[in-house]
Design a protein around this motif. Sequence first.
Motif, PDB file in Angstrom:
ATOM      1  N   THR A 143       0.850  -1.198   0.000  1.00  0.00           N
ATOM      2  CA  THR A 143       0.000   0.000   0.000  1.00  0.00           C
ATOM      3  C   THR A 143       0.882   1.243   0.000  1.00  0.00           C
ATOM      4  O   THR A 143       2.007   1.217   0.491  1.00  0.00           O
ATOM      5  N   CYS A 144       0.350   2.324  -0.582  1.00  0.00           N
ATOM      6  CA  CYS A 144       1.138   3.527  -0.863  1.00  0.00           C
ATOM      7  C   CYS A 144       0.586   4.726  -0.118  1.00  0.00           C
ATOM      8  O   CYS A 144      -0.635   4.868   0.070  1.00  0.00           O
ATOM      9  N   VAL A 145       1.505   5.608   0.287  1.00  0.00           N
ATOM     10  CA  VAL A 145       1.122   6.808   1.042  1.00  0.00           C
ATOM     11  C   VAL A 145       2.041   7.942   0.633  1.00  0.00           C
ATOM     12  O   VAL A 145       3.175   7.695   0.173  1.00  0.00           O
ATOM     13  N   ALA A 146       1.603   9.180   0.757  1.00  0.00           N
ATOM     14  CA  ALA A 146       2.459  10.336   0.476  1.00  0.00           C
ATOM     15  C   ALA A 146       3.597  10.374   1.482  1.00  0.00           C
ATOM     16  O   ALA A 146       3.391  10.123   2.676  1.00  0.00           O
ATOM     17  N   GLY A 147       4.772  10.675   0.993  1.00  0.00           N
ATOM     18  CA  GLY A 147       5.943  10.797   1.879  1.00  0.00           C
ATOM     19  C   GLY A 147       7.119  11.321   1.081  1.00  0.00           C
ATOM     20  O   GLY A 147       7.190  12.504   0.766  1.00  0.00           O
ATOM     21  N   ASN A 148       7.995  10.411   0.677  1.00  0.00           N
ATOM     22  CA  ASN A 148       9.144  10.806  -0.159  1.00  0.00           C
ATOM     23  C   ASN A 148       8.678  11.521  -1.425  1.00  0.00           C
ATOM     24  O   ASN A 148       9.360  12.389  -1.950  1.00  0.00           O
ATOM     25  N   THR A 186       2.785   0.365 -16.615  1.00  0.00           N
ATOM     26  CA  THR A 186       1.494   0.795 -17.159  1.00  0.00           C
ATOM     27  C   THR A 186       0.339   0.078 -16.459  1.00  0.00           C
ATOM     28  O   THR A 186      -0.812   0.235 -16.822  1.00  0.00           O
ATOM     29  N   ARG A 187       0.690  -0.711 -15.428  1.00  0.00           N
ATOM     30  CA  ARG A 187      -0.350  -1.438 -14.697  1.00  0.00           C
ATOM     31  C   ARG A 187      -1.182  -0.470 -13.870  1.00  0.00           C
ATOM     32  O   ARG A 187      -0.702   0.595 -13.456  1.00  0.00           O
ATOM     33  N   SER A 188      -2.437  -0.840 -13.597  1.00  0.00           N
ATOM     34  CA  SER A 188      -3.302  -0.020 -12.727  1.00  0.00           C
ATOM     35  C   SER A 188      -3.207  -0.532 -11.300  1.00  0.00           C
ATOM     36  O   SER A 188      -3.014  -1.736 -11.065  1.00  0.00           O
ATOM     37  N   ALA A 189      -3.404   0.392 -10.371  1.00  0.00           N
ATOM     38  CA  ALA A 189      -3.452   0.000  -8.967  1.00  0.00           C
ATOM     39  C   ALA A 189      -4.766  -0.719  -8.682  1.00  0.00           C
ATOM     40  O   ALA A 189      -5.736  -0.627  -9.451  1.00  0.00           O
ATOM     41  N   ASP A 190      -4.800  -1.420  -7.559  1.00  0.00           N
ATOM     42  CA  ASP A 190      -6.041  -2.044  -7.083  1.00  0.00           C
ATOM     43  C   ASP A 190      -7.070  -0.927  -6.887  1.00  0.00           C
ATOM     44  O   ASP A 190      -6.739   0.155  -6.416  1.00  0.00           O
ATOM     45  N   PRO A 191      -8.327  -1.159  -7.248  1.00  0.00           N
ATOM     46  CA  PRO A 191      -9.322  -0.080  -7.121  1.00  0.00           C
ATOM     47  C   PRO A 191      -9.655   0.301  -5.681  1.00  0.00           C
ATOM     48  O   PRO A 191     -10.175   1.392  -5.440  1.00  0.00           O
ATOM     49  N   ARG A 192      -9.310  -0.565  -4.735  1.00  0.00           N
ATOM     50  CA  ARG A 192      -9.622  -0.245  -3.334  1.00  0.00           C
ATOM     51  C   ARG A 192      -8.662   0.819  -2.788  1.00  0.00           C
ATOM     52  O   ARG A 192      -7.524   0.920  -3.218  1.00  0.00           O
ATOM     53  N   HIS A 193      -9.146   1.573  -1.791  1.00  0.00           N
ATOM     54  CA  HIS A 193      -8.247   2.467  -1.048  1.00  0.00           C
ATOM     55  C   HIS A 193      -7.287   1.582  -0.249  1.00  0.00           C
ATOM     56  O   HIS A 193      -7.616   0.451   0.121  1.00  0.00           O
TER      57      HIS A 193
END
Length: 354
Positions: A48-53, A113-120
Amino acid sequence: MTAEAAFGGAGSPAGPIPIVLDVDTGVDDACAVLLAARHPGLDLRAVTCVAGNAAVDQVVTNTLTVLDVAGRGDVPVARGVDRPLLEPARPARHVHGEDGMGDLEPAGWVTSTRSADPRHAVDLLRDVLLAAAEAGERVTLVPLAPMTNIALLLRTHPQVARGLERIVFMGGAALVGNATAAAEFNVWHDPESAAIVLDAAAGLGVPVTMYGLDVFYAPRVSRSRAADLMAAPSAVARLAGALIDFQCRRFAEDDATIGDAGAVCAVLDPGGLTTRRLPVRIELAGTWTRGQTVVDQRETGLDHAHDPHGLAPAVIDVALAVDGDRYARTWLATVGATPDAQPDEGSTARRSER
Ligand code: RIB
Ligand code: CA
């Protein structure tokens, strides 16, 4: 106490250890994702990804790209929160480059070019942890970034504790900061979230290990070893070498830390870490110390009745020493290994012909 005693059975005798990473990819997050994706002793369930760097959308792209190179298009990646709970987002371009991953695109790396999982991210974490609990498993959660997603997860879905083995987070410092004199970047970026995670984990009975700056810089790889990796046939090795080489050039040094990857090593090999169970608080009010992890190393057993604050309720396993060469070897053995042929190994992010 060694971490082996503190960690207890982290699942390795029973097979690959289920883990989930929360990242702000990030040059050293990329080192960690490569290790988690490729090591046979780990079962990477999600990232999972979050704002940071970097901004969260860039973090998602960077993370998908690294997983493509690792041949792990099967690992779901979800976008999380785009700023801390209270502070503004403050990316670290001076450390990680404009794209957050060592400006690799100009160097010929094709972004995914892959999409992320649609869930948060919070929903993906909830689903993965509850599914593990249903299957009688427990997952080790490895936050390698500001803990905004994790704070929201634990406050919104406390029931996920059933599926949690332990939280091993990269963040904080018992001694010296990096973002400021007192605070480490991940905790400094979102101190409220770090405080919430420690409080929630204590309340839910989830064990926590703090892999902070006291050990973060010790596992290192030389620039010459990075050059060998960049000349290797495998895309994984070439990317790993490029990440180390970028840091050596950026900081004009002959070697560079594997950074966040050390926290993943701590899950794989707790015996390489020396920890102490210590009370820890997050400073939220200090002018010069906001975001500091206040690690209480006073001798236990002494009477602290005079202390108006009392002992912090969050007592966690704080890493105070590490066998840096041991962890660097683990990382190198994994990223440098000639990979078995994978169906989509490096397919979308293979180094473009130049
Ligand atoms: O202070 C180091 C931490 O901040 C690492 O996780 C690095 O990737 C940055 O997020
Ligand atoms: Ca990070």
